[in-house]
Design a protein around this motif. Structure first.
Motif, PDB file in Angstrom:
ATOM      1  N   GLU A 101       0.801  -1.222  -0.009  1.00 19.64           N
ATOM      2  CA  GLU A 101       0.093   0.012   0.076  1.00 19.64           C
ATOM      3  C   GLU A 101       0.759   1.323   0.023  1.00 19.64           C
ATOM      4  O   GLU A 101       0.416   2.188  -0.447  1.00 19.64           O
ATOM      5  CB  GLU A 101      -0.967  -0.199   1.134  1.00 19.64           C
ATOM      6  N   ALA A 102       1.968   1.339   0.552  1.00 13.30           N
ATOM      7  CA  ALA A 102       2.928   2.308   0.622  1.00 13.30           C
ATOM      8  C   ALA A 102       3.255   2.302  -0.693  1.00 13.30           C
ATOM      9  O   ALA A 102       3.552   3.749  -0.997  1.00 13.30           O
ATOM     10  CB  ALA A 102       3.860   2.195   1.909  1.00 13.30           C
ATOM     11  N   THR A 103       3.775   1.635  -1.258  1.00 13.52           N
ATOM     12  CA  THR A 103       4.417   1.588  -2.716  1.00 13.52           C
ATOM     13  C   THR A 103       3.351   2.143  -3.632  1.00 13.52           C
ATOM     14  O   THR A 103       3.844   2.976  -4.407  1.00 13.52           O
ATOM     15  CB  THR A 103       5.038   0.246  -3.029  1.00 13.52           C
ATOM     16  N   THR A 141       1.157   8.808   5.037  1.00 15.98           N
ATOM     17  CA  THR A 141       1.944   7.127   4.555  1.00 15.98           C
ATOM     18  C   THR A 141       2.933   7.026   5.366  1.00 15.98           C
ATOM     19  O   THR A 141       2.839   5.878   5.900  1.00 15.98           O
ATOM     20  CB  THR A 141       2.310   7.204   3.021  1.00 15.98           C
ATOM     21  N   VAL A 142       3.802   7.742   5.735  1.00 17.26           N
ATOM     22  CA  VAL A 142       5.234   7.471   6.458  1.00 17.26           C
ATOM     23  C   VAL A 142       4.657   7.249   7.997  1.00 17.26           C
ATOM     24  O   VAL A 142       5.147   6.170   8.604  1.00 17.26           O
ATOM     25  CB  VAL A 142       6.158   8.358   6.422  1.00 17.26           C
ATOM     26  N   ALA A 254      15.334   7.912  11.400  1.00 20.30           N
ATOM     27  CA  ALA A 254      16.166   7.098  10.578  1.00 20.30           C
ATOM     28  C   ALA A 254      15.810   7.807   9.106  1.00 20.30           C
ATOM     29  O   ALA A 254      16.808   7.579   8.293  1.00 20.30           O
ATOM     30  CB  ALA A 254      15.266   5.773  10.714  1.00 20.30           C
ATOM     31  N   LEU A 255      14.593   8.237   8.910  1.00 17.28           N
ATOM     32  CA  LEU A 255      14.504   8.787   7.572  1.00 17.28           C
ATOM     33  C   LEU A 255      14.884  10.236   7.379  1.00 17.28           C
ATOM     34  O   LEU A 255      14.558  11.107   6.121  1.00 17.28           O
ATOM     35  CB  LEU A 255      13.037   8.509   7.061  1.00 17.28           C
ATOM     36  N   ARG A 288      10.814   4.534   0.935  1.00 18.34           N
ATOM     37  CA  ARG A 288      11.814   4.484   1.745  1.00 18.34           C
ATOM     38  C   ARG A 288      11.402   3.835   3.228  1.00 18.34           C
ATOM     39  O   ARG A 288      12.043   3.072   3.924  1.00 18.34           O
ATOM     40  CB  ARG A 288      12.612   5.716   2.244  1.00 18.34           C
ATOM     41  N   ALA A 289      10.215   4.516   3.723  1.00 15.81           N
ATOM     42  CA  ALA A 289       9.563   3.802   5.015  1.00 15.81           C
ATOM     43  C   ALA A 289       8.977   2.448   4.577  1.00 15.81           C
ATOM     44  O   ALA A 289       9.374   1.563   5.634  1.00 15.81           O
ATOM     45  CB  ALA A 289       8.415   4.788   5.261  1.00 15.81           C
TER      46      ALA A 289
END
Length: 313
Positions: A101-103, A141-142, A254-255, A288-289
């Motif tokens: 879903e994030a993609t 989303t993240v 981290a991001l 990236r997440a």
């Protein structure tokens, strides 16, 4: 063979099935549990905490009791236990679907198709997407990936490692009830209190384990473990949730992002504290997440398999 290793092998196999196929599209056991819980709610609902506690006790206690019976019944039947734990692990994990879903969201944002991104947001969280611009969709989303890396991956594996089949089933029941009745609304403000508190307790350790693993795997997405740790320790407790903020702050570190701000839901809005010192999220950060979530999930699986395998039964 010790049954702990059978459980560990089943958890690893269930995670592999989830990685290959994601959530079952039809006849999902969690959806079936949700339907049963809805029917039970209709029988027991009253706008007070006592009835909500009774509802939560029955809705969680019944599947846990069945899981305890199944675990005892397969104590000397390793292949049956392996199949049960594999199926249960597959049913309770949601990491692959979360990352997909994030993609999908990242693809829509990168192509500039905000209508598609807004339509897809409901697959990740309950915010009202109608007025959200691309940065807010990316942030949502993240933040959802961060929180659900704990809820859909780390926490069920943690409880499976601690308690085997009943741990897997019991955690998913608690977490599903929280999503159903644990939110603030006129109907559930009192009735949902027990479910919300149970979910808070069940996630106290897993959310912090998620943050630690996020720090450990931050270099996978170009982040720094030290910065992630520092951001988590500084900002993790700013969030109104005792658990969600731990994961979101760690992902922010981290991001190298800045998370938090105004969240608009259907009929209400909340302003969340700022987490992290980095940039505003963009579409690529959603991707990236998802990568970071996958790494954290693998780390959690390795720990869970090692811990459960060390148990005698």
């Amino acid at each position: 063979m010790r049954m702990g290793w059978i459980d560990a092998a089943g958890m690893a196999a269930g995670a592999a099935v989830d990685a290959l196929v994601g959530d079952p599209r039809r006849f999902h056991p969690v959806a079936g549990f949700g339907q049963a819980a809805t029917a039970l709610e209709r029988l027991l609902y009253a706008p007070d905490r006592r009835d909500g506690a009774i509802f939560t006790g029955i809705a969680v206690g019944a599947p846990v009791a069945i899981a305890v019976i199944a675990q005892k019944a397969t104590a000397r039947r390793p292949w049956a236990r392996f199949v049960l734990v594999t199926a249960a692990t597959w049913a309770v994990l949601g990491g692959t679907t979360l990352r997909r879903e994030a993609t999908v969201m990242a693809d829509a944002l990168e192509s500039g198709d905000l209508d598609a991104a807004r339509a897809r947001l409901s697959h990740l969280c309950g915010r009202d997407p109608r007025e959200l611009a691309a940065p807010e969709l990316a942030r949502a989303t993240v933040e959802s990936v961060a929180e659900n890396t704990s809820d859909a991956v780390v926490a069920p594996l943690f409880w499976g490692a601690v308690a085997g089949l009943p741990g897997l089933i019991g955690y998913r029941a608690v977490n599903t009830l929280d999503a159903m009745v644990g939110h603030r609304s006129a109907r559930y403000e009192r009735f949902g209190t027990a479910a919300a508190r149970a979910d808070d307790i069940a996630n106290l350790v897993p959310s912090r384990l998620t943050a630690v693993l996020t720090a450990a795997f931050a270099p996978v997405v170009g982040g720094g473990s030290r910065r992630t740790w520092q951001t988590w320790r500084r900002d993790g407790s700013k969030h109104p949730s005792p658990n969600s903020g731990q994961c979101e702050a760690a992902f922010a570190g981290a991001l190298d992002l800045r998370l938090g701000g105004k969240n608009v839901y259907f009929g209400r809005s909340e302003t969340r504290p700022v987490l992290g010192d980095g940039t505003v999220p963009v579409a690529s950060d959603a991707r990236r997440a998802a990568t970071l979530s996958a790494a954290v999930g693998l780390g959690a699986l390795a720990l869970a398999v090692a811990w459960r395998g060390a148990r005698r039964r």
